[in-house]
Design an enzyme around this catalytic site. Structure first.
Site, PDB file in Angstrom:
ATOM      1  NE  ARG A  12      -0.193  16.229 -13.342  1.00 19.35           N
ATOM      2  CZ  ARG A  12       0.377  15.234 -12.706  1.00 19.35           C
ATOM      3  NH1 ARG A  12       0.158  15.408 -11.351  1.00 19.35           N
ATOM      4  NH2 ARG A  12       1.391  14.503 -13.026  1.00 19.35           N
TER       5      ARG A  12
ATOM      6  CG  HIS B 148       5.223   9.459 -25.080  1.00 17.55           C
ATOM      7  ND1 HIS B 148       3.866   9.440 -25.121  1.00 17.55           N
ATOM      8  CD2 HIS B 148       5.367  10.777 -24.200  1.00 17.55           C
ATOM      9  CE1 HIS B 148       2.982  10.379 -24.354  1.00 17.55           C
ATOM     10  NE2 HIS B 148       4.159  11.115 -23.775  1.00 17.55           N
TER      11      HIS B 148
ATOM     12  CE  LYS C  55      -1.275  12.804 -15.633  1.00 16.06           C
ATOM     13  NZ  LYS C  55      -1.687  13.252 -16.769  1.00 16.06           N
TER      14      LYS C  55
ATOM     15  CD  GLU D  18      -4.434  14.698 -16.237  1.00 11.66           C
ATOM     16  OE1 GLU D  18      -3.174  14.726 -16.394  1.00 11.66           O
ATOM     17  OE2 GLU D  18      -5.375  13.590 -16.651  1.00 11.66           O
TER      18      GLU D  18
ATOM     19  CE  LYS E   7       4.374  16.596 -15.318  1.00  9.73           C
ATOM     20  NZ  LYS E   7       4.584  15.302 -15.934  1.00  9.73           N
TER      21      LYS E   7
ATOM     22  CG  HIS F  60      -1.723   8.918 -25.162  1.00  9.01           C
ATOM     23  ND1 HIS F  60      -2.564   9.166 -23.953  1.00  9.01           N
ATOM     24  CD2 HIS F  60      -0.504   9.047 -25.101  1.00  9.01           C
ATOM     25  CE1 HIS F  60      -1.391   9.693 -23.186  1.00  9.01           C
ATOM     26  NE2 HIS F  60      -0.353   9.587 -23.670  1.00  9.01           N
TER      27      HIS F  60
ATOM     28  NE  ARG G 178      -4.278  -1.875   2.096  1.00  7.02           N
ATOM     29  CZ  ARG G 178      -3.861  -3.105   2.731  1.00  7.02           C
ATOM     30  NH1 ARG G 178      -3.235  -3.282   3.671  1.00  7.02           N
ATOM     31  NH2 ARG G 178      -5.310  -3.986   2.585  1.00  7.02           N
TER      32      ARG G 178
ATOM     33  CG  HIS H 216      -0.004  14.039 -24.206  1.00  4.58           C
ATOM     34  ND1 HIS H 216       0.782  15.098 -24.644  1.00  4.58           N
ATOM     35  CD2 HIS H 216       1.067  13.236 -23.553  1.00  4.58           C
ATOM     36  CE1 HIS H 216       1.801  15.224 -24.076  1.00  4.58           C
ATOM     37  NE2 HIS H 216       2.175  13.909 -23.472  1.00  4.58           N
TER      38      HIS H 216
ATOM     39  CG  ASN I 222      -2.179  14.918 -20.640  1.00  3.79           C
ATOM     40  OD1 ASN I 222      -1.323  14.386 -20.755  1.00  3.79           O
ATOM     41  ND2 ASN I 222      -2.958  15.139 -19.536  1.00  3.79           N
TER      42      ASN I 222
ATOM     43  CD  GLU J 167       5.864  15.404 -23.449  1.00  3.97           C
ATOM     44  OE1 GLU J 167       5.134  16.297 -22.985  1.00  3.97           O
ATOM     45  OE2 GLU J 167       5.161  14.345 -23.245  1.00  3.97           O
TER      46      GLU J 167
END
Length: 370
Positions: free
Chosen positions: A234, A258, A136, A230, A220, A245, A114, A241, A238, A178
């Site tokens: 935030r 990427h 993330k 997000e 960032k 993606h 955990r 993206h 992206n 990026e």
């Protein structure tokens, strides 16, 4: 921590100050390990002389490299190793590598017992300026990228830009996508600096890269501080993206790096923004020009399997979909401004997709079948 001239003692002092217990699992890729980085950081973490003789038990794990291996099975090997070693909640996981390693080790840290302590040592441009900062973590699923994961912050991020000296040109440029993003969405002055200095970045100028990494991390960090999970602003990080993606997944993970997919996605987002007259053609041209200057793709090759149906299908399961409605990050207004919105012209989006897939194999083959 961002620098280039850390001594072994200083590096050890910095990293070990963020290790709570006495047991460390240092994880890297099968590409990084033979280059000497695993041995280097194992020695740095074991450096007792710089740390009042405090002993650590440092164990290592080498995972297969690449986006194609960013999955539950590979990430599970981290959990397996931790359990085999009987690591407890006081242990620290250390990610040494690019974004794939950082994402998987971070996710394993979030779910092992955990949650255990976690340190990022990014070694690629992509990881330094984006994936290592902000918490993330996660892995891919065959139906979508980064669909399984958690928000989990590292105890520290240690960036030695000297590792970029051994980064292949293609990966170096991929990460620059990026960096370009930050200028487009929120930092016009940084975009203009990139226009004047992109040749230096591509040529691996150390001073230029230190500045670009530092400024990207600052951008960032400001966004993440305002919206860690997000819920709003935030998501603007992206840019490109959602399209990107879809390209990564539709073409098969590993076909595109990427940043390469994000570069095409950024070109698509800019094209769509211009179609809706949210930005002028001058900004559209500057966006394309800077991506090209960074040796990044701005279109899809003729042999791409992508077509409009694949794009729309994959975009429909994007993480930014809410209540069945697709939301996009698009440029709007002057340089350095963007919006995260579901209120866009769907026909403009489809026209952009049609433009980018007009001559791809995915489109021509589907037309033949029809």
């Amino acid at each position: 921590y961002i620098g280039t001239d850390f001594s072994e003692n200083k590096a050890s002092e910095l990293l070990r100050s963020h290790i709570h217990g006495t047991k460390v699992l240092l994880v890297t890729s099968d590409r990084m390990a033979p280059m000497g980085y695993l041995e280097k950081y194992e020695a740095i973490l074991n450096n007792e002389a710089a740390n009042d003789g405090k002993k650590l038990q440092v164990e290592t794990l080498v995972l297969p490299d690449g986006e194609v291996n960013k999955d539950m099975e590979t990430m599970g090997k981290i959990i397996d190793k931790a359990l085999e070693l009987r690591l407890d909640r006081k242990c620290t996981f250390v990610a040494l590598g690019g974004g794939v390693i950082g994402d998987m080790v971070g996710f394993a840290s979030a779910i092992y017992q955990r949650g255990v302590n976690f340190i990022q040592i990014p070694t690629t441009v992509m990881a330094m300026v984006d994936s290592s900062v902000g918490g993330k973590t996660g892995v891919n699923h065959p139906l979508g990228k980064n669909m399984i994961g958690a928000f989990y912050q590292p105890e520290c991020v240690y960036i030695d830009t000297n590792t970029l000296n051994t980064l292949p040109d293609r990966e170096l440029c991929s990460g620059i996508a990026e960096i370009i993003k930050y200028g487009l969405i929120r930092d016009a002055e940084f975009f203009e600096w990139q226009e004047a200095n992109m040749d230096k970045l591509v040529a691996r100028n150390a001073d230029a890269f230190r500045y670009a990494v530092k400024r990207s991390c600052e951008n960032k960090a400001e966004v993440v501080k305002a919206d860690e999970r997000e819920g709003g602003v935030r998501a603007t990080l992206n840019l490109g993206h959602t399209f990107g993606h879809a390209i990564e997944n539709g073409c098969g993970y590993g076909t595109y790096l990427h940043g390469e997919a994000v570069a095409v996605g950024t070109a698509m987002a800019a094209d769509m923004s211009a179609r809706m007259e949210w930005i002028d053609n001058d900004l559209l041209k500057r966006t394309y020009d800077l991506l090209l200057k960074a040796k990044l793709p701005v279109d899809l090759p003729l042999d791409s399997p992508m077509n409009k149906e694949i794009f729309l299908d994959l975009m429909s399961v994007d993480k930014k979909v809410a209540n069945g409605q697709l939301r996009l990050i698009l440029l709007k207004g002057a340089l350095g401004n963007c919006v995260f919105t579901a209120d866009f012209d769907e026909e403009a989006m489809k026209a952009t997709i049609d433009e980018f897939v007009a001559e791809t194999a995915g489109t021509t083959n589907s037309q033949k079948v029809a």
